[in-house]
Design a protein around this motif. Structure first.
Motif, PDB file in Angstrom:
ATOM      1  N   THR A 363       0.833  -1.203   0.000  1.00  0.00           N
ATOM      2  CA  THR A 363       0.000   0.000   0.000  1.00  0.00           C
ATOM      3  C   THR A 363       0.868   1.254   0.000  1.00  0.00           C
ATOM      4  O   THR A 363       0.604   2.220  -0.728  1.00  0.00           O
ATOM      5  N   ALA A 364       1.922   1.240   0.820  1.00  0.00           N
ATOM      6  CA  ALA A 364       2.828   2.389   0.872  1.00  0.00           C
ATOM      7  C   ALA A 364       3.509   2.604  -0.478  1.00  0.00           C
ATOM      8  O   ALA A 364       3.656   3.740  -0.942  1.00  0.00           O
ATOM      9  N   CYS A 365       3.916   1.508  -1.133  1.00  0.00           N
ATOM     10  CA  CYS A 365       4.542   1.627  -2.452  1.00  0.00           C
ATOM     11  C   CYS A 365       3.558   2.180  -3.468  1.00  0.00           C
ATOM     12  O   CYS A 365       3.903   3.025  -4.304  1.00  0.00           O
ATOM     13  N   SER A 366       2.308   1.715  -3.396  1.00  0.00           N
ATOM     14  CA  SER A 366       1.287   2.181  -4.329  1.00  0.00           C
ATOM     15  C   SER A 366       1.043   3.670  -4.171  1.00  0.00           C
ATOM     16  O   SER A 366       0.886   4.392  -5.157  1.00  0.00           O
ATOM     17  N   ASN A 372       8.833  -0.572  -8.907  1.00  0.00           N
ATOM     18  CA  ASN A 372       9.785  -1.682  -8.818  1.00  0.00           C
ATOM     19  C   ASN A 372       9.801  -2.310  -7.434  1.00  0.00           C
ATOM     20  O   ASN A 372       9.845  -3.541  -7.286  1.00  0.00           O
ATOM     21  N   GLU A 373       9.774  -1.453  -6.416  1.00  0.00           N
ATOM     22  CA  GLU A 373       9.786  -1.969  -5.047  1.00  0.00           C
ATOM     23  C   GLU A 373       8.524  -2.777  -4.760  1.00  0.00           C
ATOM     24  O   GLU A 373       8.572  -3.845  -4.136  1.00  0.00           O
ATOM     25  N   GLY A 374       7.365  -2.260  -5.207  1.00  0.00           N
ATOM     26  CA  GLY A 374       6.118  -2.971  -4.987  1.00  0.00           C
ATOM     27  C   GLY A 374       6.117  -4.340  -5.646  1.00  0.00           C
ATOM     28  O   GLY A 374       5.690  -5.343  -5.043  1.00  0.00           O
ATOM     29  N   GLN A 375       6.607  -4.416  -6.887  1.00  0.00           N
ATOM     30  CA  GLN A 375       6.664  -5.698  -7.578  1.00  0.00           C
ATOM     31  C   GLN A 375       7.622  -6.657  -6.870  1.00  0.00           C
ATOM     32  O   GLN A 375       7.361  -7.871  -6.777  1.00  0.00           O
ATOM     33  N   HIS A 376       8.730  -6.118  -6.352  1.00  0.00           N
ATOM     34  CA  HIS A 376       9.703  -6.952  -5.637  1.00  0.00           C
ATOM     35  C   HIS A 376       9.077  -7.578  -4.395  1.00  0.00           C
ATOM     36  O   HIS A 376       9.205  -8.796  -4.172  1.00  0.00           O
ATOM     37  N   TYR A 377       8.392  -6.773  -3.590  1.00  0.00           N
ATOM     38  CA  TYR A 377       7.839  -7.303  -2.346  1.00  0.00           C
ATOM     39  C   TYR A 377       6.622  -8.207  -2.604  1.00  0.00           C
ATOM     40  O   TYR A 377       6.345  -9.109  -1.817  1.00  0.00           O
ATOM     41  N   ALA A 403       0.703   3.774 -12.174  1.00  0.00           N
ATOM     42  CA  ALA A 403       1.903   3.935 -12.998  1.00  0.00           C
ATOM     43  C   ALA A 403       1.544   4.012 -14.479  1.00  0.00           C
ATOM     44  O   ALA A 403       2.440   4.077 -15.325  1.00  0.00           O
ATOM     45  N   GLY A 404       0.245   4.003 -14.789  1.00  0.00           N
ATOM     46  CA  GLY A 404      -0.196   4.086 -16.172  1.00  0.00           C
ATOM     47  C   GLY A 404      -0.201   2.758 -16.896  1.00  0.00           C
ATOM     48  O   GLY A 404      -0.479   2.696 -18.094  1.00  0.00           O
ATOM     49  N   LEU A 405       0.076   1.656 -16.173  1.00  0.00           N
ATOM     50  CA  LEU A 405       0.117   0.324 -16.782  1.00  0.00           C
ATOM     51  C   LEU A 405      -1.246  -0.344 -16.646  1.00  0.00           C
ATOM     52  O   LEU A 405      -1.404  -1.372 -15.977  1.00  0.00           O
ATOM     53  N   LEU A 406      -2.250   0.262 -17.256  1.00  0.00           N
ATOM     54  CA  LEU A 406      -3.622  -0.193 -17.057  1.00  0.00           C
ATOM     55  C   LEU A 406      -3.866  -1.565 -17.669  1.00  0.00           C
ATOM     56  O   LEU A 406      -4.623  -2.371 -17.121  1.00  0.00           O
ATOM     57  N   GLU A 407      -3.244  -1.836 -18.809  1.00  0.00           N
ATOM     58  CA  GLU A 407      -3.430  -3.145 -19.430  1.00  0.00           C
ATOM     59  C   GLU A 407      -2.822  -4.249 -18.561  1.00  0.00           C
ATOM     60  O   GLU A 407      -3.396  -5.328 -18.426  1.00  0.00           O
ATOM     61  N   ARG A 408      -1.656  -3.964 -17.975  1.00  0.00           N
ATOM     62  CA  ARG A 408      -1.058  -4.947 -17.059  1.00  0.00           C
ATOM     63  C   ARG A 408      -1.919  -5.134 -15.820  1.00  0.00           C
ATOM     64  O   ARG A 408      -2.011  -6.237 -15.281  1.00  0.00           O
TER      65      ARG A 408
END
Length: 611
Positions: A363-366, A372-377, A403-408
């Motif tokens: 949540t903090a990363c979001s 990158n940190e959020g994906q890592h954790y 992050a604008g990666l709506l399709e992902r």
């Protein structure tokens, strides 16, 4: 023809010349039962009257029911809908003898009872007043769901068995089933009848138990209603109400109830204080927590281990709960880098993170744009044997979307090993306003409405107002409040009810002029009303948080921080304005909305405009 399609056997059709049942539209048996009791099958079927209407299904015969006799004689080929219609009619007409005949005949048939049909049988016997029959069917069912339990509880409540209805409830909970509004309605009826049937005035105890039941399941409105209806209130009822508010995540309700409890001079117990500390920790209100702590000390109440643990949690003791509390605080205040550093410290100190730890960090990363940190954790959870739940996926969807990666984000939703909820689809929409990719909002709103049509949080998207009208959704009005000298002042948009309304209005006009000199330009896009540009700008100036800010500037010392709370997200234009206000008046302004804390100071916000 009714749903109980009475299909004539082909042998009978060829023997009598009767047309197939599929060609018949309406059917009744014209001869009365007494005339055909001893007749042969061929004589009993009148070729001039071939249609069986629903009202004829329960017609009696010498053996029992005529339709069952026809089935036994091979004249009618039954299906499940035949028995379903018979069960429905027995329940509607409350004919217990016929209900028993239908049930016995079904048990002799080749059909295997499923859960749905079993529930119908239980409900039928309950409607007919045959509670012993209903209980036997209930006990024999290999599978039971919430409907099964609710049907039997309702049956006992409606058939002079309140004590049995109430006794079933804890067993239902032990089976892992969640009650619904009909379950609680029947329990309320049973609780009301229980003292009268027992011949004693036990309403306060039964009422307190019912209150506790509602509160434990987060149904605070009903809990409050039961509480208000109690002729007398004891410490059990007060504690149940306060604990219910704390558990539901309504710390304001808990604090207000605690104050009311003090006003009636009722002594608080360990459970009262424990609930209050939990509530204060949840709202992040350290000052209120200190006030409750001081009250505990003055009361002379002994600090037990149980109570001490909740108090230490509020003051953030150093264990996994404390670390999680600290990480959750970082998330609420948008301190993503701080949260990441604290998690690494936690791991280095040998404290094993749990699912709440990762949820707080994600949540903090979001909220800080740390993709990158959020994906890592999120991947690191697997190393600790933690399976991501809906909440973890929802946070990752929010992170990708912002992050604008709506399709992902949409791809992640579709690849989830567990069914996405309406909240997950709804979170995928929140970043759209920030990224401006409005062309993408097609599937998410549709899926979110399909899963939860009563969620008013989807109000920013296409055809929403029409959808809200269709589903009868009403959105709670936005409001902001500020506490000054132990008094809470609540404001809504265009509020002119406050005694200081004229001073508040003049104060905001002065502040507005100062921020315009610093470069503030109103963004009327944040007004979702059909009006011209000038009217929309005026509307912006009357948002509830601005009125609350003007009031605070009037009534607090020049150097004191201003704390404002809001029941929805702060709007983008107010966010821009508050940054400049903090610079213009040289004050720290803290706004807590439903998502996070915003700390405005010297023209900037702690969220870094990533909100």
């Amino acid at each position: 023809m009714s749903g109980a399609a009475r299909r004539l056997h082909s042998r009978l059709g060829s023997a009598t010349g009767i047309p197939p049942i599929s060609t018949l539209v309406c059917c009744r048996f014209s001869p009365p039962a007494t005339e055909v009791a001893g007749a042969s099958l061929e004589e009993e079927v009148d070729s001039s009257s071939l249609i069986v209407q629903d009202r004829d299904l329960l017609r009696r015969s010498a053996k029992g029911l005529r339709i069952l006799d026809l089935i036994d004689g091979g004249a009618v080929v039954p299906d499940l809908s035949t028995y379903s219609d018979l069960v429905r009619l027995c329940a509607h007409s409350k004919r217990l003898d016929e209900a028993r005949l239908v049930h016995a005949h079904f048990l002799r048939s080749n059909f295997a009872p499923d859960l749905f049909f079993g529930n119908s049988i239980v409900n039928m016997f309950c409607k007919c007043g045959g509670m012993d029959d209903a209980r036997r069917v209930f006990d024999a069912m290999p599978l039971r769901d919430m409907v099964t339990w609710t049907a039997l509880i309702t049956g006992y409540a409606q058939n002079d068995g309140p004590e049995k209805a109430i006794a079933l409830f804890p067993k239902m909970l032990s089976a892992g089933l969640k009650p619904n509004q009909f379950t609680f309605a029947s329990l309320l009826k049973a609780a009301g009848a229980f003292p009268e049937n027992c011949g004693c005035d036990s309403s306060v105890y039964v009422g307190s138990s019912l209150l506790d039941m509602y509160a434990r399941h987060g149904i605070t409105e009903e809990a409050r209603m039961v509480f208000e209806s109690l002729p007398s209130k004891n410490e059990v009822s007060w504690n149940a109400l306060i604990a219910g508010f704390a558990r539901k995540g309504d710390p304001e309700g808990a604090l207000e109830s605690f104050r009311e409890m003090q006003r009636v001079d009722l002594e608080a117990s360990h459970y009262t204080y424990s609930s209050m500390f939990s509530a204060c920790a949840r709202i992040g209100s350290l000052e209120q927590g200190k006030w409750v702590h001081a009250h505990l000390v003055k009361s002379g109440c002994k600090l037990t281990a149980f109570l001490g643990n909740t108090l230490l949690d509020m003051y953030a003791k150093r264990d996994v709960v404390s670390w999680n509390s600290m990480l959750a605080g970082c998330a609420q205040h948008g301190l993503g880098r701080e949260a990441v550093c604290r998690l690494e410290d936690m791991i280095r100190n040998g404290i094993r993170p749990n699912e709440i730890t990762f949820l707080s960090v994600l949540t903090a990363c979001s909220r800080s744009g740390l993709l990158n940190e959020g994906q890592h954790y999120f991947r690191l959870m697997e190393d600790y044997g933690i399976t991501p739940q809906v909440e973890h996926y929802a946070t990752m969807v929010d992170l990708l979307g912002r992050a604008g990666l709506l399709e992902r984000a949409e791809c992640l939703i579709r690849e989830m090993p567990i069914a996405p909820t309406a909240a997950v689809w709804g979170l995928s929409l929140e970043p759209v306003e920030c990224t401006g990719m409005w062309s993408w909002v097609s599937t998410p709103p549709k899926r979110a409405f399909e899963l939860d049509p009563h969620d008013p949080g989807l109000i920013c998207f296409s055809n929403v107002r029409k959808k809200m009208k269709e589903f009868g959704v009403k959105k709670d009005p936005a409001c902001s409040w500020v506490e000054v000298e132990n008094s809470v002042h609540v404001f809504v948009a265009d509020d002119d009810s406050h005694p200081q309304r004229e001073e508040i209005h003049r104060m905001w006009e002065e502040v507005n002029e100062k921020v315009k000199e610093l470069g503030y330009v109103p963004n009327a896009d944040h007004v979702l009303l059909f009006m011209d540009e000038q009217e929309r700008e005026i509307k912006l100036q009357n948002h509830s948080e601005r009125i609350a800010l003007a009031f605070a500037l009037l009534n607090t010392p020049p150097s004191a921080p201003i704390h404002i709370k809001k029941n929805i997200r702060v709007c983008g234009d107010c966010h821009s304005a508050f940054k400049l206000v903090s610079k213009a008046v040289n004050r720290e302004i803290v706004v807590r909305d439903t998502n996070r804390f915003h700390h405005f100071s010297h023209g900037t916000c702690s969220c870094g405009d990533y909100w």
